[in-house]
Design a protein around this motif. Structure first.
Motif, short mmCIF file in Angstrom:
data_model
loop_
_atom_site.label_atom_id
_atom_site.label_comp_id
_atom_site.label_asym_id
_atom_site.label_seq_id
_atom_site.Cartn_x
_atom_site.Cartn_y
_atom_site.Cartn_z
N ASN A 141 11.56 98.91 47.32
CA ASN A 141 12.11 100.40 47.91
C ASN A 141 10.82 101.43 48.29
OD1 ASN A 141 14.31 99.26 47.36
ND2 ASN A 141 14.57 100.70 45.17
N SER A 142 10.41 101.95 47.96
CA SER A 142 8.85 102.48 48.41
C SER A 142 8.07 102.29 49.34
CB SER A 142 8.18 103.25 47.26
OG SER A 142 6.79 103.32 47.78
N ASP A 143 7.88 100.77 49.71
CA ASP A 143 7.81 100.45 50.69
C ASP A 143 8.60 100.80 52.48
OD1 ASP A 143 5.36 99.78 49.36
OD2 ASP A 143 5.34 97.39 48.99
N GLN A 184 11.72 98.99 42.78
CA GLN A 184 10.66 100.01 42.79
C GLN A 184 9.78 100.50 44.31
OE1 GLN A 184 10.50 102.11 38.85
NE2 GLN A 184 11.88 102.31 38.92
N HIS A 185 8.70 99.49 44.09
CA HIS A 185 7.96 99.07 44.57
C HIS A 185 8.17 98.72 46.03
CE1 HIS A 185 3.54 98.40 46.30
NE2 HIS A 185 4.17 96.45 46.47
N HIS A 211 11.37 102.77 52.31
CA HIS A 211 10.70 104.38 52.94
C HIS A 211 9.78 104.61 53.72
CE1 HIS A 211 14.31 103.97 50.11
NE2 HIS A 211 15.39 104.97 50.91
#
Length: 289
Positions: A228-230, A225-226, A232
């Protein structure tokens, strides 16, 4: 002859149950048929589906099933079960027998009887299947009889057996290893067993996959999740055209070609490649910061 006929036969035949001796006495009460009587019954079965004819054909041949099943006693499985499976093969043979073949039913049925017994042995001899390919199944039922002495094969014996059975030497060695191995329990037989043998069970030395550890699974999920957030966030810093190019080239189920994107934006394929390369470089710097 329908499947219902086979079921009807099974319900009216002797069963090799708890009293094997009683079953054998019952089987040998039925006389062997003459060639003429066998042909007459087979014709009645084929032409009119005569259930009584089918029953007499099966009953008169059960003694042959017993004889064949006894040949497989060395696999450590109950003789009653081997006979029962062989009986199923006999019924399948009766169902398919054509009196115009010009052979006796017993000759025709041998293949079906052995086939059912083979399947039963392969399903039940070990917890783990030892014979999955055609060559392995052939070896399973021939390797023991090919041994001329106790102990492992030497190279000359391996090559001789391989040639006789039409398989590779590697297949012979693999099957010999499988047959020589023994099944062991994954966990100790008794909970809390303090015997030294408990430490030799697979549960004591095989590592569980990472997914089996809830803590590791949660850590992996958080990291994904971390990341993917970075990713995007880094994509959001690019201009719209460059972002679309990267998404279409790397993040879509169907990746667009350079020429497709070139047509979309009215530039050359080489220009799309340059924009893609520059954008990837920017992403790497942003994610590494």
């Amino acid at each position: 002859m329908s499947n219902a006929l086979v079921a009807t036969q099974a319900m009216t035949l002797p069963v090799a149950g708890d009293s094997l001796d009683s079953y054998l006495r019952e089987v040998y009460r039925y006389p062997v048929l003459s060639a003429e009587r066998e042909h007459e019954l087979a014709v009645r079965l084929r032409d009119s589906g005569d259930l009584q004819a089918a029953r007499e054909l099966v009953l008169s041949h059960l003694r042959f099933v017993v004889k064949i099943a006894r040949g497989y006693n060395g696999y450590g499985l109950p003789l009653a079960d081997l006979i029962q499976e062989g009986g199923i093969g006999l019924m399948k043979a009766v169902k398919r027998f054509d009196p115009d073949y010009g052979v006796r039913l017993v000759s025709f049925a041998v293949h079906w009887i052995k086939s059912e017994i083979h399947e039963y042995i392969l399903r039940n001899w070990r917890i783990v299947k030892v014979a999955t390919t055609k060559a392995q199944r052939k070896l399973f039922f021939n390797l023991r009889s090919s041994k001329k002495r106790l102990g492992w094969f030497n190279r000359e014996e391996v090559e001789s057996v391989a040639e006789d059975l039409g398989v590779t030497p590697e297949t012979v060695m693999e099957m010999e290893s499988r047959l020589s191995g023994q099944d062991i329990a994954f966990d100790p037989v008794t909970a809390g067993d303090e015997d030294d043998t408990a430490s030799w069970t697979p549960a004591a030395y095989l590592a569980a996959p990472a997914a089996a550890d809830p803590a590791l699974a949660l850590e992996q999920s958080d990291q994904e999740q971390h990341d993917n957030s970075d990713l995007h966030a880094a994509l959001a810093q690019l201009d719209e055209r460059t972002r679309i190019i990267l998404e279409q080239r790397w993040l879509s189920d169907r990746k667009a070609t350079l020429h497709e994107l070139a047509d979309r934006f009215g530039v050359s394929a080489e220009r799309i490649r340059q924009l893609e390369k520059n954008a990837i470089g920017k992403l790497k710097k942003t994610l590494a910061a």
